[in-house]
Structure formats: structure tokens, C-alpha cells
Design a protein around this motif. Structure first.
Motif, PDB file in Angstrom:
ATOM      1  N   LYS B  35       0.946  -1.297   0.133  1.00 27.95           N
ATOM      2  CA  LYS B  35      -0.063   0.082  -0.189  1.00 27.95           C
ATOM      3  C   LYS B  35       0.837   1.290  -0.131  1.00 27.95           C
ATOM      4  O   LYS B  35       1.790   1.391   0.779  1.00 27.95           O
ATOM      5  CB  LYS B  35      -0.896   0.085   1.152  1.00 27.95           C
ATOM      6  N   TYR B  36       0.399   2.362  -0.727  1.00 28.60           N
ATOM      7  CA  TYR B  36       0.956   3.497  -0.746  1.00 28.60           C
ATOM      8  C   TYR B  36       0.888   4.401   0.303  1.00 28.60           C
ATOM      9  O   TYR B  36      -0.049   4.329   1.150  1.00 28.60           O
ATOM     10  CB  TYR B  36       0.679   4.339  -1.994  1.00 28.60           C
ATOM     11  N   LEU B  37       2.115   5.163   0.828  1.00 23.85           N
ATOM     12  CA  LEU B  37       1.838   6.089   1.775  1.00 23.85           C
ATOM     13  C   LEU B  37       1.538   7.385   0.711  1.00 23.85           C
ATOM     14  O   LEU B  37       2.463   7.524  -0.066  1.00 23.85           O
ATOM     15  CB  LEU B  37       3.245   6.491   2.575  1.00 23.85           C
ATOM     16  N   ARG B  38       0.669   8.196   0.946  1.00 22.88           N
ATOM     17  CA  ARG B  38      -0.006   9.347   0.197  1.00 22.88           C
ATOM     18  C   ARG B  38       0.286  10.547   1.014  1.00 22.88           C
ATOM     19  O   ARG B  38       0.152  10.543   1.976  1.00 22.88           O
ATOM     20  CB  ARG B  38      -1.058   9.015  -0.192  1.00 22.88           C
ATOM     21  N   SER B  39       0.678  11.748   0.014  1.00 27.58           N
ATOM     22  CA  SER B  39       1.198  12.645   0.553  1.00 27.58           C
ATOM     23  C   SER B  39      -0.111  13.545   1.340  1.00 27.58           C
ATOM     24  O   SER B  39      -1.239  13.190   0.791  1.00 27.58           O
ATOM     25  CB  SER B  39       1.767  13.798  -0.405  1.00 27.58           C
ATOM     26  N   THR B  40       0.126  14.301   2.274  1.00 31.97           N
ATOM     27  CA  THR B  40      -1.161  15.025   2.953  1.00 31.97           C
ATOM     28  C   THR B  40      -1.015  16.476   2.532  1.00 31.97           C
ATOM     29  O   THR B  40      -1.693  17.220   3.329  1.00 31.97           O
ATOM     30  CB  THR B  40      -0.910  15.000   4.690  1.00 31.97           C
ATOM     31  N   ILE B  41      -0.230  16.785   1.429  1.00 32.56           N
ATOM     32  CA  ILE B  41      -0.188  18.048   1.190  1.00 32.56           C
ATOM     33  C   ILE B  41      -0.307  17.953  -0.498  1.00 32.56           C
ATOM     34  O   ILE B  41      -0.120  16.790  -0.952  1.00 32.56           O
ATOM     35  CB  ILE B  41       1.152  19.080   1.327  1.00 32.56           C
TER      36      ILE B  41
END
Lengths: 292, 762
Positions: B35-41
């Protein structure tokens, strides 16, 4: 995949109360249609569950000898929709829950869970308010009763303590006999949606005179609300289009909708006013009134 | 004869009973999940990332960040390889990125033994950012001082256009009336039922096997090779049944990462299955367009000039990029070939999810603007909406003003005439008062479109078919064209049966594509497959039939030219009632005679060098509840000229599904972006108001069947077109009902409220 740490199955109200006491971190789960979403989103505080899904004591719909209607909070929406007692006496409640989610959700979700979840959009909340429902709450010290108007405390907060259980919803004969009601859920689609605004109107008429009116909304304030100012302006008046306009104008003082990305305050007010007019008109017609 | 018959879908029973296996239905021992870690910006760079805590968690196998991936950039669009270097897709992707370009960009990936460990690990990765202001609209990204979203490349990805007929400014000068309007289309997501899912593994030391829900297995194979710098012969892509794509799987999204992970993890199987919330931001969306249209119209109703200026927002990565705006303009040209026309388009990066291919590839955006303007022009000169279109649209015999070649077949006039009758246009117009009053009003609307049957001559159009005669006289067919729910396998069976001379039940189409064994084809997109595959299947079936008859000749001494194959029987060409040999006898003899024959097969790879235009229109009647700002569709008809209809029930399904998607875009769907943060508010199916079955009306459909000479069976495109014309038709009907002209999609209560208020209706 859910991160559930512990799951206790309760067989009775008493057992559920005992389990809640013994497991201070535990929360109740009934149909699960709100709790599982919270678990899906990884929200903290829902990993210890006391499951009251199959508690028979919570599952009943009855008409008492004195005309009181009693609804078990464990009843699913489907049970409410299909109940002859509900359909005969308070069809407005069946209408209110008939648009919730889709068939799968209505087969699982319970009316008790719906009001205990305490969200502003609670679909059964406005109808129960308009019906003057009274709730029975079971706790370690026994049962207590509360008018539904005092039940919703704030978004996500209701008057059931962590160690208590909602045990019954009651509607007195005087609150529905001789009344007509109408519910309208305004949403962006006809199923699988939360209300942008929901409106419940219940009234009693005498020919072209409005004897009583109970008008309630969901999503028009932080919790489902009654509209005392609009009601007061109409009760005892001659029924006419002008009166409907007056209610629609007055209701604005009862509500406090807010702007969010889901809908602007202005749009919500537009819907609130329109539904006041239309719902009261339909309720009057159903109550056998004339004048509109 | 099976062409034109409503043969039951070959996969119907398997799909409705749950027997059909999709990518997520396959398990392998030891399979890992990623699973990807997705940016929070939405815009900025990662200044620090710490994965130590995540790596230490039980069940976590590995964590990779942007520091661990190959450094060269690749393009993801599912286009054929371009021999012309100027025609290559933009290479702007890395497997993971330090430079964040949209809210949800992929900066790290976790591999774990189960999904719960994955979720926990993602929460244990510490990230710090240097955030930049996000630019969510094309106009912001084009500002002179705008920061480059891809350092070293301008935010303007590309610009192109064409002009035909009189010089546009002169044509506008000559016109009696000139109208100018700006239109806007919204962000729409495909919302196919099956989310993106892929797994990859190795069963030797050289080859990577990828099983994926993709529309384009052969292209995916090449792009994975490019992304990982591995020869594509070492990549094998398998495509099982797929639960919809609508263009979102005409892009390589997860395959390179799955291949990278298995390569890093000693060939262990690794699966990536996006959640809906991820898929709605982290795959592709439809390009939002701002379109300015100028029209010049004569008092007699002649559309004299049409000037279209489109600004397309491709989001964080180019993906299909400018191809979408380019194709949309090209496919629209056929609609008004006698009008002076200029089309100019620009495609721009911005800090929103990447746009890619989506059903009808830009045409819904451009046609919305064009048809809205056509309605304005008709109303300006006081002409009936249908009559105005009939006067100006393409007619049989018109010449493409750019290529100077005649359009092959065109039944648009008949489509409009038929639609007008179906909805009882004239009668309803006559019955209704000129000015409506009251809160609830009714209106009629019409819109028409042109489209194409593939991508030629911009791209190549190659199709492959292999037909094998089995020893029991059944036939197996393999095609490179992919079944993605549209019914491809069924019409291939019909085509084969028709030309070969066997019953359709005797034809088994191998549904799975496997790039190790399946004939080459570029995949499901551009409504191309039935058109271009018809030419390969037709030729392969003729070839196999010829071999069968020659073998019968060798068995009987009756020369092949005197024989025919009909209904699975070898017969005399002049006397179909007289069976010479059952096909079964020919098949057994070909396989098992000790001397003569062999396995009878035919394989054809065919490049189609034509592109038939297709046409159609939508007629709709709406009811508008003004105080509630709600539109209800009372009646709607889509009428199509898609050449010969191969299978009426399947075609009707295509039309109803496509029109429903058009209604969804017209009234409901809107992926909402917070302009300040670039955050997407509603990347889930509760808040993204995808309509339900309760919201979609009965959709009427009808066909005007022309016979297209350039396809094997007279058929033209149908897959995408039904989505195009419902939105402008609905907009025109709302205008008709209320007098309020809405120039921005969707016509949701939010937008209608603003427009009705501005107009003083509420």
C-alpha cells in the motif's frame, strides 16, 4: 480488515450492562452500519465492542392497550418499514427510514443505533421529534425516561451514558391519534445518501383550522430539532396558502444551518423554507384538513 | 447468421453466478500486500522521511521510499509505442516521488503480510514537508510567475489546433450574429466497480508475471519494461475478467510498482489493491475543461463560423495529457463540416489528481461547449433547435474539410428525425404555453455529436486474431482485444461464427489475454475494438474456412471451390442442403490422419487504415422543480448511427450505460477540490454523488443502421459515444424549462441554486 481487539456478545440487556461495566473501553455495536465505517477509517475507540445485535429484548414493535406504541431500538429499518403497526399509526416513521442507505443497510441498521449515533443528519430523528417520542434508557441504576427533545446533546453526543443502553422508544396515543404526518428527505440522490435537509411535519386539524403542528428538521442545526417559533405562529390559525408562507418565513428563526463543502447555508435555507411549505401542506391533507 | 442477433453474452452466466474470476479472486501462497503512503499536502517536497518505526512492526516485510526507486522517468498513457519521437507521451513519472504534486501523491510504499499490518505501518512513517501553494486550476498554473510543477518543464504541457474553411476572424465578421460564451466542465471520476488491482510474482529468475485489471495488457507489458529498464520480453501480463475501466485502466497505474516490488523481494507475489478512496484520487480522472466558444450565425440559420478555444487541466502528471484535448477537437470536426472552424487547445499541469483517458476522451467536454453554443445560436435567430441542427450538421457525401476525404457513412439526419418523433418534439412544443409559470416547469432539449471508430491516423490500429479448429469441431478464438464488460468476446464469437460457417455455440473465445500467448493488440479504448478486430477476425475466419475446405477436398476429391461450410457442415456450394462431410469428420481427419492435414488454424494480424465516423443525438424532456433546484428526467432517448448493430441487446446495454454516465456527469458528479489546500473533499462514493439506480430514468435507445464499408461487418464505434450528448441536451432542456442558461457542469442543486437566484427565480 478491521482492527477489532475484543468482541463480546450480549444475550440480554442485563448482560450487556454487565459487559459494559466490566469493559470500560468497550462500545456498543448493534447493526454495525455506523461503527464499521468508523473502524474502516481506523478511528480510535471502537476496537472493544459489546454486541447487542441479537438481543431479543431490544427487538419488538407493539401497540399497548392504552394506545401507546413501543418500538425496540434493536429493530432494523426494514422491520420498521414493514411493520403493520407503524404503517397503520405512524407511517411517517416508515417513510423517514425507507430512504436510508440501500436495502442491505436497511436490513442491518437499527433505529436505536441511528439515534444513538447522534449525527445532525439522523434520518429517524426528525420524525421521532415530530411524534413527541419518549426514550427509555436502561442503566446500572435501573430505567429512566427522557423526551426525545432532550436526547440529542450535540453532534455525535446523546443522553445515553457509556454504561447505559437505549431500551425502548415510546409514542403516546395522544401524540399520534388524529394526526397526519409527512416526511421529506432532501438529498443529492434518491438512495445511498445522507440528507442535505430532512423535514418532518405532524399536525392535527379541525376542518380548516390547524389545531396542532409539530415541525422538525434534521441537518438544519447541530442536532435534529423542533421548530417552536414556526409551530407557535401557525397553531390555532386558519389553514391557507398564506399560513404556509408564514410558517416558511418563520421557520428561518428556528434553524441554524451552516455552510460546509457539502452545501451552503443559503441553499439549505432555501430547502428548509420550501420543505416547510410543502411538508405542512401534505401533513394537513393527510390529517384530513381543508384550506390548501 | 448471427450478426445482428441478440446472442446471449458468452460470459453472462459466469458473471452473474460469481464463477468468473477477477484479479482479486486469485491467491498465491505467501502472497504479500502493498500500500502506498500518500502525501497529505498537494504541492511541495518531502524534507524528511523516517520509516524505521514502520519497518520494525510485526508483519511488515519492507518499506520503500522515493530514495529506493529507479531514477528515470516514464510515461504511463496506454498508447501504442510511437516511432516518431515527437509523438511520444510525456515522461514525467517516477515509481515514488519526493516532489509532491497532488494531494495523495505516492511517496513511499509498504509491503506486509496482511492489510492490517499495512495500515499500522503507514501510520508509523514520519514525514516532513516543505509545502508550496497549490495551483488547482489551469488558469493559476498558467500565471506568469507560477512555480513549475515539474521542474524544468513549463506548466503548459502542449498546445495545438487546426483551422478549416474561411479564416475564422473573417467568417465571424461576415456573420449576422456573433455569440461568445465560456463553458466549464467539472472533475469526474470513472468509478468502475472493480478498483485497480494488480499482483506480480516471478517463477524463474528472468521473468516477471503480472496479473492485472487492465484494458491494455500488451501496452502495460511495454511500459513496465520502460519503467524498470527491463526488456519487455521478460515481462508477462495476464488480464483476467475485469470489472470495468472506462479508460482509467487504459493507463499503467499499479503494474510497474507491483513488478518492482516482486523484483526487490526475490520474486514473492505482491498484490496492490487500491481502496476506493485511493482510487478516486490516485488513478486518473476526466480532464476538467474551460472552453470559450465563439459562433457566427446567419439569419437564415446557417452556422457560418465556430471558434473553439479549450483549456484542459491534466493535473499533477501528464498521463494522456494533451492527446485528450487534441482528439476531442479532431472528433468534433465531422459534426459541422460546412462551417468555418478553428480549434485551439492547451493542456496544463495543476496540483489536482492526474487526468487521463475517460470514456469518449475529451469529446464530452468539447461537445458540451459546442452544443450549448449551437443552442444559443438557434435561439438567437429564433429557429427551432432541431431544425437548426438539421440545417447545419453533416450529410451523407460531405467532405472532411481538413483531409479532403469524403466521410464514409453518415446517418445523423435520420437520427435527429427519429429522436424528434420518439419524444414527440413538435407535439410537445405545440401543446406547451410559451411562457411557463409556477414552481415546477418542463423543458425539451436536444444535442448531437460526432465521434470516431478508433485513433487512426494519429495512432496505429492493429488487431490480432487466432482461430483454431478443435478435434470436436468446436473452435477456439484468441484475440488481442480485451473484454472489459462491453461484450467484446460475444461479438467476436458472432463474427467468427458468421464468417466461418459454424454455430455461435461452437465458438469459444478465450477471454483472458496473456501477453506470452495472445495475439498483439493495443487494447480496449477509443471504441476501436469491434471495428478494427472485425477486420482481423473476418480475414482469419476466411483463411481457416479455406483450410477446412481444402482438407475436405483432400479427403473427398471434391475440389474446394465447389464446397462451402455452413452450420458446421461441409456442403456443396450450389446445394447447401446436401452435407458432404460433417465438420467433425474433417477435424478428426486433419488431426489424426497419419499423413495428410495437421492442426487447422489461422492467425491474422491486421492494421486498419481507415477510421469511420459515427454519430448520434440525445433528446430529453425534463421537469425542473425551481424552489428545490432539482431536475428530473421525464423522458430521454439516445439515437445512434453506429453502422450495423452486431448484437442489439448488447448495443442497448452500451447505450443505456453510457447515457446513464452522461446523466451522471450532467446532474450529479463533481469531484470537489479545496482551492486553498488542493485537498479532495469527496473521494468516496457517499460524498461523490454518483447516481444510483433510483436516480436514473428509463433510457430509450434507437439505432439508424448504416453499412460501413471499411469494417468487416459494417459496424462502427458504439462503446464511448452514448455518454457524449446527454449533458448538453439536459442543459438545453433546463434552459427551455426555466429560461436560465447554465454554462457550467454539473447542473447540481448547488449550481442551479446560484443560477436561479441570479436570474431572480428564487
Amino acid at each position: 480488515m478491521f482492527d477489532i481487539k475484543r468482541h463480546h456478545k450480549a444475550g440480554s440487556i442485563q448482560e450487556a450492562l454487565t459487559l459494559l461495566k466490566a469493559n470500560p473501553e468497550a462500545r456498543l455495536i448493534a447493526g454495525g452500519t455506523d461503527i464499521l465505517i468508523k473502524l474502516h477509517k481506523g478511528k480510535a475507540g471502537y476496537d472493544h465492542l459489546v454486541d447487542i445485535h441479537d438481543v431479543a429484548e431490544l427487538n419488538f414493535i407493539s401497540e399497548e392497550k392504552d394506545g401507546r406504541l413501543r418500538i425496540g431500538p434493536g429493530c432494523t429499518f426494514r422491520q420498521i418499514i414493514e411493520s403493520p403497526v407503524i404503517q397503520r399509526h405512524i407511517p411517517i416513521l416508515a417513510e423517514a427510514v425507507a430512504n436510508i442507505g440501500g436495502p442491505q443497510v436497511r436490513n442491518m441498521a437499527t433505529i436505536g443505533g441511528n439515534i444513538c449515533n447522534g449525527v445532525p443528519s439522523c434520518d429517524s430523528g426528525s420524525s421521532l421529534l415530530a411524534l413527541n417520542a419518549v426514550v427509555t434508557i436502561a442503566g446500572p441504576k435501573g430505567d429512566r425516561q427522557l423526551p426525545i427533545e432532550n436526547f440529542f446533546l450535540g453532534p455525535g453526543r446523546v443522553a445515553v451514558a457509556r454504561d447505559e443502553i437505549l431500551a425502548a422508544i415510546t409514542i403516546a396515543a395522544a401524540d399520534y391519534q388524529g394526526y397526519g404526518g409527512f416526511f421529506y428527505k432532501y438529498a443529492m440522490r434518491r438512495a445511498m445518501d445522507i440528507a442535505t435537509i430532512g423535514c418532518a411535519a405532524v399536525c392535527k386539524v379541525d376542518g380548516d383550522t390547524l389545531v396542532d403542528l409539530r415541525l422538525a428538521y434534521q441537518v438544519a442545526a447541530p442536532v435534529p430539532i423542533r421548530c417552536p417559533k414556526a409551530e407557535k405562529s401557525a397553531v390555532g390559525q386558519k389553514i391557507s396558502e398564506t399560513l404556509l408562507e408564514k410558517v416558511a418565513a418563520q421557520v428561518v428563526d428556528d434553524v441554524t444551518p451552516r455552510t460546509s463543502w457539502r452545501a451552503s447555508r443559503e441553499l439549505r435555507l432555501q430547502i428548509i423554507r420550501t420543505l416547510a411549505r410543502r411538508s405542512v401542506r401534505q401533513a394537513v391533507i393527510r390529517a384530513g384538513g381543508t384550506g390548501v | 447468421m448471427t450478426i445482428g442477433k441478440s446472442v446471449r453474452r458468452v460470459d453472462a452466466i459466469a458473471k452473474v453466478t460469481g464463477k468468473a474470476r477477477y484479479t482479486d479472486d486469485f491467491f498465491m501462497p505467501g502472497m504479500l500486500h502493498a500500500k502506498y503512503l500518500r502525501s497529505t499536502i498537494a504541492h511541495g517536497v518531502v524534507t524528511r522521511i523516517d520509516t524505521d518505526r514502520a519497518k520494525a512492526l510485526p508483519g511488515v516485510v519492507a518499506v520503500f521510499t522515493f530514495e529506493d526507486v529507479p531514477p528515470h522517468k516514464f510515461a504511463t498513457a496506454g498508447h501504442p509505442y510511437a516511432l516518431d519521437p515527437d509523438h511520444k507521451d510525456v515522461e514525467d513519472r517516477l515509481l515514488l516521488t519526493r516532489h509532491v504534486r497532488y494531494w495523495g501523491d505516492e511517496i513511499a510504499v509498504v509491503v506486509a503480510e496482511n492489510n492490517l499490518a499495512l495500515e499500522k505501518a503507514l501510520q508509523c512513517i514520519d514525514v516532513e514537508y516543505e509545502a508550496y501553494d497549490p495551483m488547482t486550476t489551469a488558469k493559476e498554473a498558467l500565471a506568469p510567475d507560477a512555480r513549475q510543477i515539474h521542474a524544468g518543464a513549463p506548466n503548459l504541457v502542449a498546445e495545438s489546433g487546426y483551422a478549416v474553411g474561411t479564416r475564422i476572424d473573417d467568417a465571424l465578421d461576415e456573420a449576422d450574429e456573433v455569440l461568445t460564451t465560456e463553458y466549464r466542465t467539472q472533475l469526474v471520476q470513472h468509478c468502475h466497480i472493480e478498483n485497480h488491482v494488480t499482483y506480480a510474482y516471478m517463477d524463474d529468475f528472468d521473468h516477471i508475471v503480472i496479473v492485472s485489471s487492465t484494458q491494455i495488457p500488451h501496452i502495460a507489458r511495454r511500459i513496465v519494461g520502460e519503467a524498470l529498464d527491463i526488456p519487455c520480453g521478460r515481462i508477462r501480463v495476464i488480464k483476467p475478467y475485469i470489472g470495468g475501466g472506462f479508460g482509467n485502466k487504459q493507463d499503467v497505474v499499479l503494474e510497474p510498482m507491483a513488478a518492482f516490488l516482486t523484483l526487490k523481494l526475490d520474486g514473492r507475489p505482491v498484490k496492490i489493491h487500491l481502496a476506493r478512496e485511493e482510487g478516486m484520487i490516485g488513478t486518473r480522472i476526466r480532464h476538467p475543461f474551460d472552453i470559450r466558444v465563439r459562433a457566427g450565425v446567419m439569419k437564415d440559420g446557417t452556422l457560418h463560423a465556430l471558434d473553439i478555444d479549450a483549456l484542459s487541466n491534466t493535473g499533477a502528471y501528464a498521463s494522456h495529457g494533451h492527446s485528450v484535448a487534441g482528439a476531442a477537437g479532431a472528433k468534433t470536426r465531422a459534426l459541422y463540416p460546412r462551417t468555418a472552424m478553428r480549434y485551439h487547445a492547451r493542456t496544463v499541469y495543476a496540483n489536482i489528481p492526474a487526468s487521463g483517458a475517460m470514456r469518449a476522451y475529451g469529446a464530452p467536454q468539447v461537445l458540451f461547449a459546442v452544443d450549448c453554443m449551437i443552442e444559443e445560436a438557434a435561439r438567437k435567430i429564433g429557429m427551432d433547435s432541431v431544425a437548426f441542427r438539421l440545417k447545419n450538421i453533416i450529410r451523407q457525401g460531405d467532405i472532411d474539410p481538413l483531409t479532403h476525404k469524403p466521410y464514409s457513412t453518415c446517418g445523423l439526419t435520420e437520427c435527429l428525425t427519429k429522436g424528434r418523433e420518439l419524444i414527440q418534439w413538435d407535439q410537445k412544443r405545440a401543446d406547451r404555453p410559451r411562457e411557463q409559470t409556477g414552481p415546477v416547469r418542463r423543458g425539451l432539449g436536444v444535442a448531437c455529436f460526432s465521434y470516431a471508430s478508433g485513433t487512426y491516423p494519429v495512432c496505429l490500429e492493429i488487431a490480432g486474431a487466432r482461430i483454431i479448429l478443435n478435434q470436436d469441431a468446436s473452435v477456439h478464438v484468441q484475440v488481442g482485444a480485451t473484454e472489459i464488460g462491453q461484450g467484446m468476446d460475444t461479438v467476436v464469437a458472432q463474427m467468427t461464427a458468421e464468417t466461418l460457417g459454424v454455430a455461435v455455440e461452437q465458438v469459444h473465445v478465450v477471454s483472458t489475454q496473456d501477453t506470452d500467448v495472445t495475439p498483439f493488440d493495443t487494447g480496449a479504448y477509443a471504441s476501436r475494438q469491434a471495428y478494427v478486430t472485425s477486420n482481423a477476425v473476418f480475414r482469419a475466419a476466411i483463411e481457416l474456412k479455406d483450410k477446412i475446405l481444402k482438407h475436405a477436398d483432400s479427403m473427398t476429391g471434391i475440389t474446394a471451390d465447389r464446397l462451402d461450410l455452413i452450420d458446421g457442415r461441409v456442403v456443396y456450394a450450389v446445394d447447401a442442403g446436401h452435407t458432404v462431410l460433417p465438420l467433425q469428420a474433417v477435424a478428426l481427419d486433419a488431426y489424426y490422419d497419419k499423413v495428410r492435414g495437421g492442426q487447422l488454424t489461422a492467425e491474422v494480424s491486421y492494421k486498419t487504415t481507415t477510421n469511420a465516423p459515427c454519430f448520434g443525438c440525445t433528446f430529453v424532456e425534463v421537469k425542473v422543480d425551481i424552489p428545490l433546484c432539482q431536475v428530473t428526467i421525464k423522458e430521454i432517448y439516445n439515437v445512434h448511427d453506429s453502422g450495423v448493430i452486431l448484437n442489439p441487446v448488447l448495443a442497448q446495454g452500451q447505450v443505456q450505460g453510457g447515457a446513464a454516465m452522461g446523466i451522471a456527469a450532467a446532474l450529479y458528479e463533481d469531484l470537489q477540490v479545496d482551492p486553498d489546500s488542493g485537498r479532495i473533499y469527496n473521494n468516496n462514493l457517499l460524498d461523490y454523488k454518483f447516481p444510483t439506480i433510483m436516480d436514473i430514468p428509463d433510457i430509450g435507445c434507437a439505432f439508424v443502421e448504416t453499412v460501413e464499408p471499411s469494417s468487416g461487418y459494417g459496424n462502427k464505434a458504439l462503446g464511448e459515444p452514448p455518454i457524449i450528448s446527454p449533458p448538453p441536451a439536459i442543459r438545453n432542456a433546463v434552459w427551455d424549462a426555466t429560461g436560465v442558461k447554465v454554462d457550467e457542469l454539473p447542473l447540481s442543486p448547488h449550481n442551479l441554486f446560484k443560477c436561479f437566484r441570479r436570474a431572480g427565480l428564487i
